[in-house]
Design an enzyme around this catalytic site. Structure first.
Site, PDB file in Angstrom:
ATOM      1  N   ASP A 111       1.385  -3.088  -2.659  1.00 23.14           N
ATOM      2  CA  ASP A 111       0.328  -2.556  -1.800  1.00 23.14           C
ATOM      3  C   ASP A 111       0.258  -3.441  -0.562  1.00 23.14           C
ATOM      4  O   ASP A 111       1.250  -4.039  -0.183  1.00 23.14           O
ATOM      5  CB  ASP A 111      -1.001  -2.493  -2.557  1.00 23.14           C
ATOM      6  CG  ASP A 111      -1.893  -1.345  -2.088  1.00 23.14           C
ATOM      7  OD1 ASP A 111      -2.261  -1.350  -0.895  1.00 23.14           O
ATOM      8  OD2 ASP A 111      -2.231  -0.455  -2.886  1.00 23.14           O
ATOM      9  N   HIS A 126       2.798  -2.882   1.828  1.00 24.15           N
ATOM     10  CA  HIS A 126       2.239  -1.920   2.774  1.00 24.15           C
ATOM     11  C   HIS A 126       1.820  -2.574   4.082  1.00 24.15           C
ATOM     12  O   HIS A 126       1.099  -1.959   4.870  1.00 24.15           O
ATOM     13  CB  HIS A 126       1.050  -1.189   2.150  1.00 24.15           C
ATOM     14  CG  HIS A 126       1.433  -0.279   1.023  1.00 24.15           C
ATOM     15  ND1 HIS A 126       0.532   0.521   0.356  1.00 24.15           N
ATOM     16  CD2 HIS A 126       2.644  -0.039   0.434  1.00 24.15           C
ATOM     17  CE1 HIS A 126       1.160   1.209  -0.597  1.00 24.15           C
ATOM     18  NE2 HIS A 126       2.437   0.878  -0.571  1.00 24.15           N
TER      19      HIS A 126
END
Length: 394
Positions: free
Chosen positions: A220, A243
């Site tokens: 993430d 991310h």
């Protein structure tokens, strides 16, 4: 003359006296001496909490020492309100291991928590969250626990984390929440690129936080910046997979504190979903983002190197009116270069009700497959200077 020579003679003796006194003033608590087992199987939580209680009761600086070995810990909270000591150091040579059965702590929120502490340092060591089983459960679509954050600091001041490694957290690796003056340096965070919700470092409602010289590989956001943050400094961070570095998601609540005075510099992004991102819900909110500098960044095959997304609304649910109320202003992107994995390397998708203002692009050079990349602008005002590729749409 005799008096002066006598004083000079006494100086070394005074130094030795004060040096010995300072050594005598500090005390070390070895968790093994208090019953911890370095076998990775016996729960050592009580020994760690005993060491914490002893350190808190000391009037002098205290060190809690964790030697080599694997130490199993269940959910533990090191609480500060009754702790008299504001100079406690965890010196960790070993590895702290979460229970292998993710159901044991999977709905506990946090695995290792520091609550309302002041002056705590965590030096070295490894946290092994053993989260791979929970990731598999989540990725299979089964009914699973939410997962736990490996390390959380809450309502705490003057925190230092230096040289810590975090492996395979169930969910977030590290949370800094409602803290003042926290310095994270030399942190290594590792989890698989497909591990769900494993943000590397999440900061929220905090001020004076710095994240330096760190390597983050996760599933993430490498670093996520939530509401209510000010005076954040992020430098020399390598991100990927992951991310990217994200401000947001912001704007879920109508009444929400803003984000301001954030610097992200000298960072690299390799194969990440995003580079630097500002993301807000398409909902009414009085939140804001202002005074942010993104500087000296390298993008290597990044899907969205530069992105502002103010229309975030998964599955088009919970977004009445589909308009973000978060005001974004005074954002500078300077000396950012490298490669985009998609044709649109710069994407400013701002609120139609409150357009982004004073967005600056300075010396940005991003390409796509050895070609000129594209830029996309909606509801944004700003300027560009120096060499800017793709051509600015501001």
């Amino acid at each position: 003359m005799v008096k002066q020579n006598s004083f000079i003679f006494l100086l070394p003796l005074l130094f030795i006296f004060f040096f010995k006194s300072s050594l005598a003033a500090s005390i070390t608590y070895n968790v093994v001496s208090l019953g911890a087992k370095a076998d990775g199987k016996s729960d050592s939580s009580k020994a760690f909490l005993s060491a914490w209680a002893a350190a808190c009761g000391s009037a002098n600086p205290a060190t809690i020492y964790v030697p080599n070995g694997r130490f199993l810990l269940s959910k533990v909270t090191f609480a500060g309100p009754t702790c008299k000591n504001t100079r406690i150091t965890f010196r960790i040579d070993g590895t702290l291991v979460a229970p292998s059965n993710y159901n044991v702590i999977g709905n506990s929120g946090n695995w290792i928590t520091f609550q309302r502490v002041t002056g705590v340092s965590v030096l070295g060591g490894t946290l092994d969250g053993q989260g791979t089983g929970l990731w598999s459960c989540k990725n299979s679509g089964k009914n699973c626990p939410a997962g736990t954050t490996s390390l959380g600091f809450y309502n705490s001041n003057n925190i230092v984390v230096n040289g810590l490694t975090s492996l395979n957290s169930q969910m977030f690796h590290i949370i800094i929440y409602a803290c003042r003056n926290a310095k994270l340096q030399g942190t290594k965070i590792m989890a698989a690129g497909n591990s769900p919700n494993t943000d590397g470092i999440h900061v929220q409602l905090s001020t004076g936080v710095s994240i330096l010289n760190s390597r983050i590989s996760t599933g993430d956001d490498c670093i996520s910046i939530g509401p209510g943050n000010s005076n954040l400094w992020i430098e020399n961070v390598a991100c990927g997979p992951g991310h990217g570095i994200s401000i947001g998601s912001l704007g879920w609540d109508l009444q929400e504190p803003g984000v301001q005075n954030v610097t992200v510099k000298t960072a690299t992004f390799k194969g990440t979903q995003n580079g630097v991102r500002i993301k807000t819900w398409a909902r009414a909110s009085n939140g804001f983002v202002k005074s942010v500098l993104f500087q000296h960044l390298v993008m290597d095959n990044v899907q969205n190197p530069i992105i502002i997304d103010q229309n975030y609304c998964p599955n088009n649910k919970n977004c009445p009116g589909q308009v973000s109320g978060v005001k974004i202003s005074d954002i500078m992107y300077q000396d950012i270069h490298g490669t985009s994995a998609t044709a649109v390397a710069v994407n400013f998708d701002c609120s139609k009700k409150y357009p982004c203002s004073n967005i600056k692009l300075v010396d940005v050079n991003l390409s796509y497959k050895d070609q000129t990349a594209q830029a996309s602008c909606s509801n944004v005002g700003g300027t560009s200077s120096g060499v800017v590729k793709p051509s600015s749409c501001l």
